[in-house]
Design an enzyme around this catalytic site. Structure first.
Site, short mmCIF file in Angstrom:
data_model
loop_
_atom_site.label_atom_id
_atom_site.label_comp_id
_atom_site.label_asym_id
_atom_site.label_seq_id
_atom_site.Cartn_x
_atom_site.Cartn_y
_atom_site.Cartn_z
N SER A 128 12.03 -0.39 -3.76
CA SER A 128 13.00 0.44 -2.97
C SER A 128 12.20 2.07 -2.92
CB SER A 128 14.32 0.52 -3.65
OG SER A 128 15.07 1.73 -3.06
N ILE A 129 12.00 2.56 -1.72
CA ILE A 129 11.57 3.96 -1.78
C ILE A 129 12.68 4.64 -1.03
CG2 ILE A 129 10.16 5.40 -0.17
CD1 ILE A 129 7.79 3.49 -0.39
N ASP A 130 13.07 5.75 -1.76
CA ASP A 130 14.37 6.51 -1.45
C ASP A 130 13.54 7.97 -1.01
OD1 ASP A 130 15.97 4.59 -2.40
OD2 ASP A 130 16.16 5.57 -4.08
N TYR A 131 13.97 8.34 -0.08
CA TYR A 131 13.36 9.59 0.45
C TYR A 131 14.64 10.84 1.01
CZ TYR A 131 13.80 8.19 5.23
OH TYR A 131 13.92 7.83 6.60
N CYS A 142 11.71 10.46 -3.52
CA CYS A 142 12.38 10.74 -4.51
C CYS A 142 12.68 9.62 -5.65
CB CYS A 142 13.99 11.17 -4.22
SG CYS A 142 13.71 12.58 -3.17
#
Length: 256
Positions: A128-131, A142
């Site tokens: 997972s990439i949160d931004y 983030c």
């Protein structure tokens, strides 16, 4: 007619089901097991279950409760929440979970992705990439529930995650999460276009048209959503819902 995976996302705080907006102000929704049982009747493709406070509280995975949830589910489940080693993953997979979702641990130590992919197969590993965007509109990746900003460029990081063996990427816009204002199509497209692995778009879904745009214009392979399947109407009353196959065929799949 192309079938798009449409994946409800459930946010847990240990044993309760919650919904956030921009990763903040969690609102209690109800019992996760009851929600899973309702999704069974709706013939949901798969579920993503994230214990969003596990890392914050440095809490071990609640295996007993996760087993209760999995035993009730008729669909594949992807689980995430303070997963950071092989032993945890072995225990999770033994419960019947099909996929593991990694965030901080994978970004901080990409070798973990490779180790898990070698042991369990890339198809079992989702990263997972949160931004979110800063004051100047620049994208910032983030971790820690959006509280820690890291310096990695989102496209460079996405390619690194693929290189180390992730089977899928879950891409979440923190700015759009829980707002029901639609997806960040531009970023979804930029990330999808540099990868060969599937990208799951997440954050902002409010309608089947939003899903259509994420796939058609954003080149996403799948879509995850929470508010869309938990709330109903302008007053956002809690009502677990999911479109029927007839509705999906008529209003979404037939467009591709």
């Amino acid at each position: 007619m192309n079938r798009v995976r449409i994946i409800p996302t459930l946010l847990l705080d240990d044993v309760g089901l919650y919904k956030t907006i921009n990763f903040k102000n969690p609102t209690y929704i109800g019992d996760p097991i009851n929600t899973v049982q309702i999704f069974n009747t709706k013939e949901v493709d798969e579920l993503i279950i994230i214990d969003f406070t596990a890392r914050r509280d440095n809490r071990e995975i609640n295996y007993k409760y996760l087993e209760e949830i999995v035993s009730e589910a008729f669909m594949p489940i992807c689980y995430g929440g303070n997963v950071n080693n092989i032993s945890q993953c072995e225990n999770i997979f033994k419960l019947g979970v099909e996929k593991i979702c990694l965030n901080y641990s994978a970004i901080n130590n990409p070798n973990l992705i490779r180790e898990l992919a070698d042991r369990f197969g890339s198809q079992s590993i989702v990263v997972s990439i949160d931004y979110k965007r800063n004051f100047f509109g620049k994208i910032k990746v983030c971790t820690n529930g959006g509280k820690k900003v890291i310096e990695d460029d989102i496209l460079v990081l996405a390619k690194k995650i693929e290189k180390y063996g992730a089977g899928e990427l879950l891409l979440t816009s923190i700015d759009n999460e829980g707002t029901s204002k639609g997806f960040d199509i531009d970023t979804i497209r930029k990330v999808s276009d540099v990868l060969n692995i599937p990208v799951i778009a997440n954050g902002g879904a409010n309608s089947l048209n939003d899903i259509y745009l994420a796939v058609k214009d954003g080149n996403a392979s799948a879509v995850a959503a929470s508010s869309m399947f938990i709330y109903w109407g302008k007053l956002r009353g809690v009502l677990i819902n999911y479109p029927t196959q007839d509705v999906l065929i008529k209003n979404l799949f037939s467009k591709f």
